[in-house]
Write a protein that holds these residues in place. Structure first.
Motif, PDB file in Angstrom:
ATOM      1  N   ARG A 220       0.848  -1.179   0.000  1.00 26.94           N
ATOM      2  CA  ARG A 220       0.000   0.000   0.000  1.00 26.94           C
ATOM      3  C   ARG A 220       0.889   1.236   0.000  1.00 26.94           C
ATOM      4  NH1 ARG A 220      -3.041  -3.325  -1.098  1.00 26.94           N
ATOM      5  NH2 ARG A 220      -5.088  -3.838  -0.231  1.00 26.94           N
ATOM      6  N   MET A 221       0.406   2.326  -0.625  1.00 21.72           N
ATOM      7  CA  MET A 221       1.164   3.569  -0.696  1.00 21.72           C
ATOM      8  C   MET A 221       0.276   4.744  -0.330  1.00 21.72           C
ATOM      9  SD  MET A 221       3.056   2.898  -4.366  1.00 21.72           S
ATOM     10  CE  MET A 221       1.447   2.652  -5.164  1.00 21.72           C
ATOM     11  N   ARG A 222       0.904   5.787   0.191  1.00 22.40           N
ATOM     12  CA  ARG A 222       0.204   7.038   0.459  1.00 22.40           C
ATOM     13  C   ARG A 222       1.235   8.160   0.503  1.00 22.40           C
ATOM     14  NH1 ARG A 222       0.742   4.591   5.577  1.00 22.40           N
ATOM     15  NH2 ARG A 222       1.489   5.983   7.245  1.00 22.40           N
ATOM     16  N   ILE A 223       0.758   9.393   0.452  1.00 21.63           N
ATOM     17  CA  ILE A 223       1.619  10.562   0.573  1.00 21.63           C
ATOM     18  C   ILE A 223       1.396  11.197   1.939  1.00 21.63           C
ATOM     19  CG2 ILE A 223       2.209  12.838  -0.348  1.00 21.63           C
ATOM     20  CD1 ILE A 223       2.975  10.604  -2.226  1.00 21.63           C
ATOM     21  N   GLU A 224       2.475  11.466   2.660  1.00 21.81           N
ATOM     22  CA  GLU A 224       2.425  12.179   3.932  1.00 21.81           C
ATOM     23  C   GLU A 224       3.312  13.423   3.826  1.00 21.81           C
ATOM     24  OE1 GLU A 224       0.614  11.597   6.497  1.00 21.81           O
ATOM     25  OE2 GLU A 224       0.095   9.460   6.531  1.00 21.81           O
ATOM     26  N   THR A 225       3.023  14.402   4.679  1.00 25.39           N
ATOM     27  CA  THR A 225       3.827  15.614   4.736  1.00 25.39           C
ATOM     28  C   THR A 225       4.212  15.881   6.174  1.00 25.39           C
ATOM     29  OG1 THR A 225       2.694  16.559   2.817  1.00 25.39           O
ATOM     30  CG2 THR A 225       3.940  18.067   4.208  1.00 25.39           C
ATOM     31  N   ALA A 226       5.502  16.119   6.417  1.00 31.11           N
ATOM     32  CA  ALA A 226       5.983  16.461   7.755  1.00 31.11           C
ATOM     33  C   ALA A 226       7.000  17.586   7.608  1.00 31.11           C
ATOM     34  CB  ALA A 226       6.619  15.252   8.429  1.00 31.11           C
ATOM     35  N   GLY A 227       6.747  18.709   8.295  1.00 30.26           N
ATOM     36  CA  GLY A 227       7.662  19.827   8.222  1.00 30.26           C
ATOM     37  C   GLY A 227       7.827  20.398   6.827  1.00 30.26           C
ATOM     38  N   GLY A 228       6.786  20.288   6.003  1.00 32.61           N
ATOM     39  CA  GLY A 228       6.851  20.810   4.648  1.00 32.61           C
ATOM     40  C   GLY A 228       7.469  19.864   3.649  1.00 32.61           C
ATOM     41  N   GLN A 229       8.007  18.733   4.100  1.00 35.85           N
ATOM     42  CA  GLN A 229       8.612  17.758   3.199  1.00 35.85           C
ATOM     43  C   GLN A 229       7.593  16.678   2.855  1.00 35.85           C
ATOM     44  OE1 GLN A 229      11.856  17.348   1.661  1.00 35.85           O
ATOM     45  NE2 GLN A 229      10.494  15.903   0.626  1.00 35.85           N
ATOM     46  N   ARG A 230       7.279  16.513   1.565  1.00 34.31           N
ATOM     47  CA  ARG A 230       6.373  15.449   1.136  1.00 34.31           C
ATOM     48  C   ARG A 230       7.133  14.122   1.021  1.00 34.31           C
ATOM     49  NH1 ARG A 230       3.346  16.504  -4.148  1.00 34.31           N
ATOM     50  NH2 ARG A 230       5.445  17.108  -4.827  1.00 34.31           N
ATOM     51  N   LEU A 231       6.447  13.058   1.413  1.00 30.88           N
ATOM     52  CA  LEU A 231       7.057  11.729   1.437  1.00 30.88           C
ATOM     53  C   LEU A 231       6.103  10.709   0.842  1.00 30.88           C
ATOM     54  CD1 LEU A 231       8.076  11.890   5.196  1.00 30.88           C
ATOM     55  CD2 LEU A 231       9.720  12.017   3.330  1.00 30.88           C
TER      56      LEU A 231
END
Length: 347
Positions: A185-196
């Motif tokens: 499974r995949m998803r996009i997360e953002t932490a501190g302005g950095q997309r992952l």
């Protein structure tokens, strides 16, 4: 998490597919690749559904749709290798520096796994099982094509964030992902302005009775899903900033030590990763228990517990982090007598 269905495309749309071209102006930044269907506003584009063979053709150069086979050394829709790790660019590369680093398989002084031969299986026709499609941000789709496979249950191939347009698709981010295929499974997360890109899957070679959940983090740099290393924060014990492998984490792990007195020590760790702070946060909890092999029915004795939270701070082409309490516990107590009275050091 929603996984999109794969349905047949109409004959007109199938014949009209123009893969890996950029035939029209797109709104916003120029996409890395586009694919259009000839029927204008295609039903399939409205429904956001394409069959596997078209996804393979879009994301893999020179994919043989008749035989359903990728090339022996597959390339993605931009012409880059579809099986070499996608490394982040240097901020200010000197002449040839980035190419030399990529050829050597190192990023920020750390090796990046580019061993594509050990355990690699022969090229075979791809099927619907070789593609993973999950929902991305803002109506986009995340698509992973498993172009090459390995004996341990891993696969590698292009991973893309796809935007659906009126007449087809536009690839907005692209890279290569190597991980386990089971329950991926995949998803996009953002932490501190950095997309992952967060990819999770099961390593089912871990144990005969259970699978091990694995999480891999790929920062999105210049519209590329990049493979980066972990490096330990420099301190008096680790002045060089040790390399800790890729940004990959087992959500559960076990380790067993044979003690000098014949007892067996079992280490277990549970991890979780959160993204709601300034940086991704890895929470770790370790439990250590001892068993007497001469009393197999007796419950194990609790020996130590420890917990640790460590941030993943994205620097120039790597994540910086503290060492794991897991490694410290195994190193410190892997051979300590089972009746030792010292208290565990919680971090």
């Amino acid at each position: 998490m929603i996984t999109r269905r794969l349905l047949p495309l109409t004959a007109a749309a199938t014949l009209g597919l123009l893969a890996t071209a950029c035939p029209k102006k797109a709104t916003g930044p120029m996409p890395l690749c586009t694919a259009e269907v000839a029927s204008g506003t295609a039903i399939e584009s409205e429904a956001q559904e394409l069959p596997p063979d078209l996804w393979f053709s879009i994301l893999l150069n020179n994919f043989d749709r008749e035989k359903m086979r990728p090339e022996d050394e597959p390339r993605d829709c931009t012409g880059r290798s579809a099986i070499q790790p996608t490394i982040p660019p240097l901020a200010d590369p000197g002449p040839g520096t980035e190419a030399e680093a990529e050829a050597e398989g190192t990023v920020a002084g750390c090796p990046i796994n580019n061993d594509l031969e050990t355990g690699r299986l022969p090229v075979r026709p791809l099927t619907a099982e070789d593609i993973v499609i999950n929902e991305g941000p803002d109506g986009s789709s995340l698509v992973w094509v498993q172009a090459a496979h390995f004996e341990d249950g891993q696969a590698i191939g292009p991973v893309a964030m796809v935007e659906w347009t009126q007449g087809g698709i536009a690839v907005r981010a692209l890279g290569n992902l190597r991980t386990y295929t089971e329950k991926a499974r995949m998803r996009i997360e953002t932490a501190g302005g950095q997309r992952l890109l967060v990819a999770e899957s099961d390593n089912c070679t871990f144990d005969e009775k259970m699978c091990q959940r694995i999480m891999k983090l790929l920062p999105i740099i210049n519209d590329r899903f990049t493979t980066v290393p972990l490096k330990r924060v420099e301190d008096e014990y680790h002045p060089g900033g040790d390399c800790l492998g890729e940004a990959t984490f087992a959500m559960f792990d076990q380790h067993t030590s044979d003690l000098p007195d014949g007892w067996i020590r079992e280490f277990e760790i549970v991890r979780s990763v959160s993204f709601d702070g300034e940086y991704p946060l890895v929470a770790e909890q370790v439990v250590v228990r001892d068993k007497d092999p001469n009393q197999p029915d007796a419950p194990p004795q609790d020996f130590r517990e420890a917990a640790n939270d460590r941030q993943l701070v994205y620097k120039d082409r790597y994540f910086e982090t503290r060492g794991s309490v897991w490694d410290e516990m195994i190193e410190n107590y892997g051979s300590v007598a089972h009746d030792a009275s010292a208290d565990a050091d919680d971090e």
